[in-house]
Design an enzyme around this catalytic site. Structure first.
Site, PDB file in Angstrom:
ATOM      1  N   HIS A  57      43.448  39.537  42.627  1.00 52.96           N
ATOM      2  CA  HIS A  57      44.120  40.725  42.241  1.00 52.96           C
ATOM      3  C   HIS A  57      43.381  41.977  42.605  1.00 52.96           C
ATOM      4  O   HIS A  57      42.740  42.393  41.674  1.00 52.96           O
ATOM      5  CB  HIS A  57      44.637  40.633  40.845  1.00 52.96           C
ATOM      6  CG  HIS A  57      45.709  39.667  40.710  1.00 52.96           C
ATOM      7  ND1 HIS A  57      47.094  39.952  40.672  1.00 52.96           N
ATOM      8  CD2 HIS A  57      45.640  38.307  40.341  1.00 52.96           C
ATOM      9  CE1 HIS A  57      47.797  38.822  40.393  1.00 52.96           C
ATOM     10  NE2 HIS A  57      46.950  37.900  40.351  1.00 52.96           N
ATOM     11  N   CYS A 112      47.896  37.323  45.259  1.00 50.46           N
ATOM     12  CA  CYS A 112      48.005  36.146  44.532  1.00 50.46           C
ATOM     13  C   CYS A 112      49.460  35.239  45.407  1.00 50.46           C
ATOM     14  O   CYS A 112      48.969  34.782  46.058  1.00 50.46           O
ATOM     15  CB  CYS A 112      48.197  36.410  43.210  1.00 50.46           C
ATOM     16  SG  CYS A 112      47.925  35.036  41.948  1.00 50.46           S
ATOM     17  N   GLU A 138      43.945  45.086  42.894  1.00 50.75           N
ATOM     18  CA  GLU A 138      44.698  46.123  42.141  1.00 50.75           C
ATOM     19  C   GLU A 138      43.916  46.497  40.868  1.00 50.75           C
ATOM     20  O   GLU A 138      43.632  47.723  40.474  1.00 50.75           O
ATOM     21  CB  GLU A 138      46.002  45.933  41.967  1.00 50.75           C
ATOM     22  CG  GLU A 138      46.608  44.995  40.965  1.00 50.75           C
ATOM     23  CD  GLU A 138      46.937  43.604  41.695  1.00 50.75           C
ATOM     24  OE1 GLU A 138      47.537  42.890  41.037  1.00 50.75           O
ATOM     25  OE2 GLU A 138      46.084  43.340  42.734  1.00 50.75           O
TER      26      GLU A 138
END
Length: 548
Positions: free
Chosen positions: A512, A384, A514
């Site tokens: 993102h 990001c 993750e």
């Protein structure tokens, strides 16, 4: 009929109710049941999207674009299911819904009250997730601590819901602190007794008690708690600190926690298959015992609270275990990085990661980190904001755009290579108005991103307002930046990277990734970033690093 499990907490906050709930969810799923989870938070914010990470930790984003509590990240990682916007609701959301209905005249002039209107709205949320997911079991964690004023309407809603559902359809698990008093050399049960007394005074008798402690809570202590709290002796469980949160499911399974839950709910004790999970934890512990470590430095701005980067940290750990290596994660405050100390602060880094964030503080330090990674050929992953600082640095130092920046930080900069997305220009409210949730991305062939994902079209979750400015896209490409991911309409830059003949591994994503990493299935970009970092540490080609 869907069964409901409610998880409450006593004595203090941060007990690990979320891990207890997620562990039970994993165990029940391992027995073949469809499990869905949700978090009820008693604070007045509509969601945590506008809350400081220093107070609340990270904001976890669901596939359908809801900004939620970080515990939902634990839920997803443990039960390996994508949750939805129905999996997190707050007092603020409940009141917002009721007030909107009252303004529309839905209550026909009647007085709107906590009971029955607020409690009915809460109960409707318990039912909504049941109806929309077709789950066998719904596990609901109640945020906060029993006795908090703001949580009383939720406890009352749970009491009513249990009565309406009938015997055997619900159960309550109460997690309570059992502190160790060093001077007395013993753990104390009185705080748990008082916590359960408080819960019972509100009309709820817990079915199970989970004792949280940094010391073992032996059978005699558990029997004492059972006696004073009026629960069956076999329904008090010990949950002392484990080496890793991923050890908790099996620690509870060894006490037949899930089996007894199924018995109480009248569900069949199907065979439990935790083989994949145990394989992961075995490999995790084996990797952590290795003296040799790969160090990854995470350059952020909320480094005083690691929970602000919880999903990033977990995704790095998942990836390290995947390759059978111990990954050491060091958090670096971007505000402390300067041109004079960047070499010292990032010395020894086998990989550099810049995560997401908002605001100008620490941005120049993050740009310095991206520059060091690019120039010294250290593996780099930008997430990001990490993409935006990498593009700004490349524009300044390679593409001949001095002072290139984001208009978020310097509105009048000469080269606004990062700019507000067009559909964000008229947005004035802060909460829930960003580009949120999963969006498609076309992955360019023959790129590092394509190697990582192995697919031409991927979906990752987003949380941002600013994007690469298309007015400068071609100039960046002409200077050597590779656009490795685009939105299907080619309008938005989703991923960038450097060619392999220029840098061993340098990739940044506007999304993102993750948020979708799982212990047994690491996020592709994190997995390959860690692979490249291990290769740098060991002095080999990254393709020589194979899964453990």
């Amino acid at each position: 009929m869907t069964k409901h499990i409610f998880v409450t907490g006593g004595v203090v906050s941060s007990l690990g109710k979320g891990i207890t709930a997620a562990s039970l969810g994993r165990l029940l799923k391992a027995r073949g049941y469809k499990v869905m989870m949700q978090k009820a938070d008693p604070y007045l914010n509509v969601d945590p999207g506008t809350m400081s990470p220093f107070q609340h930790g990270e904001v976890f984003v669901t596939e359908d674009g809801k900004e939620t509590d970080l515990d939902l990240g634990h839920y997803e990682r443990f039960i390996d299911e994508n949750l939805t916007r129905n999996s997190n609701f707050t007092t603020g959301l409940i009141y917002q819904s009721l007030i909107s209905r009252e303004r529309a005249g839905d209550f026909l002039g009647g007085t709107v009250q906590v009971i029955p209107h607020v409690t009915n709205e809460i109960k409707s949320r318990f039912l909504r997730i049941e109806e929309q997911t077709d789950a066998d079991v719904v596990i609901t964690e109640l945020g906060g601590t029993i006795g908090d004023i703001e949580g009383q309407s939720f406890v009352e809603a749970i009491r009513q819901f249990r009565k309406e559902k009938g015997l055997g359809e619900t159960l309550v698990i109460h997690c309570s602190l059992v502190p160790y008093i060093a001077a007395a050399h013993e753990v104390k049960t009185k705080p748990t007794q008082h916590s359960v007394k408080e819960l019972r005074s509100m009309g709820i008798q817990p079915d199970f008690i989970v004792c949280r402690s940094d010391h073992e809570v032996d059978a005699d202590i558990r029997a004492k708690i059972a006696h004073f709290c009026d629960v069956d002796e076999g329904c008090v469980f010990e949950n002392s600190d484990c080496a890793s949160i991923y050890d908790v499911p099996m620690h509870l399974a060894e006490q037949d926690f899930d089996g007894k839950v199924l018995d109480r709910l009248g569900l069949e004790r199907r065979e439990r298959d935790m083989s994949a999970w145990v394989s992961f934890t075995d490999r995790m512990h084996a990797a952590n015992k290795k003296a040799d470590t790969t160090e990854i430095k995470v350059v952020g701005k909320y480094t005083q609270l690691p929970d602000a980067y919880l999903s990033v940290i977990e995704a790095l750990h998942h990836s390290g275990v995947h390759y059978g290596r111990h990954v050491k994660i060091t958090l670096i405050d971007g505000e402390e990085l300067t041109a004079e100390n960047v070499d010292e602060m990032l010395d020894g880094a086998d990989g550099i990661l810049v995560p997401g964030g908002f605001g100008q503080r620490g941005v120049e330090g993050k740009i310095l980190a991206a520059q060091k990674a690019r120039v010294e050929k250290i593996p780099y992953l930008g997430v990001c904001l990490g993409l935006q600082v990498a593009v700004s640095e490349f524009a300044r130092d390679v593409a001949g755009m001095p002072g290139a920046n984001s208009t978020e930080f310097v509105p009048g900069c000469s080269y606004p290579v990062i700019d507000l997305m067009p559909d964000q220009e008229d947005v004035t409210e802060k909460g829930g108005t960003m580009r949120l949730g999963a969006y498609p991305c076309k992955v360019a062939p023959n790129t590092l991103a394509a190697e990582a994902y192995g697919e031409e079209l991927i979906y990752e979750r987003h949380r941002h307002r600013y994007e690469v400015n298309n007015a400068f896209r071609q100039q960046l490409i002409d200077s050597g930046l590779v656009i490795s991911g685009l939105s299907p309409d080619d309008r938005l830059v989703e991923m960038v990277e450097l060619p392999e003949d220029v840098h061993p591994w340098f990739v940044a994503s506007q999304a993102h990734p993750e948020f979708k990493s799982r212990p047994t299935n690491p996020a592709p970009l994190f997995r390959e970033f860690v692979r490249a970092s291990i290769a740098r540490h060991e002095g080999v080609d990254r393709h020589e690093i194979c899964a453990d």
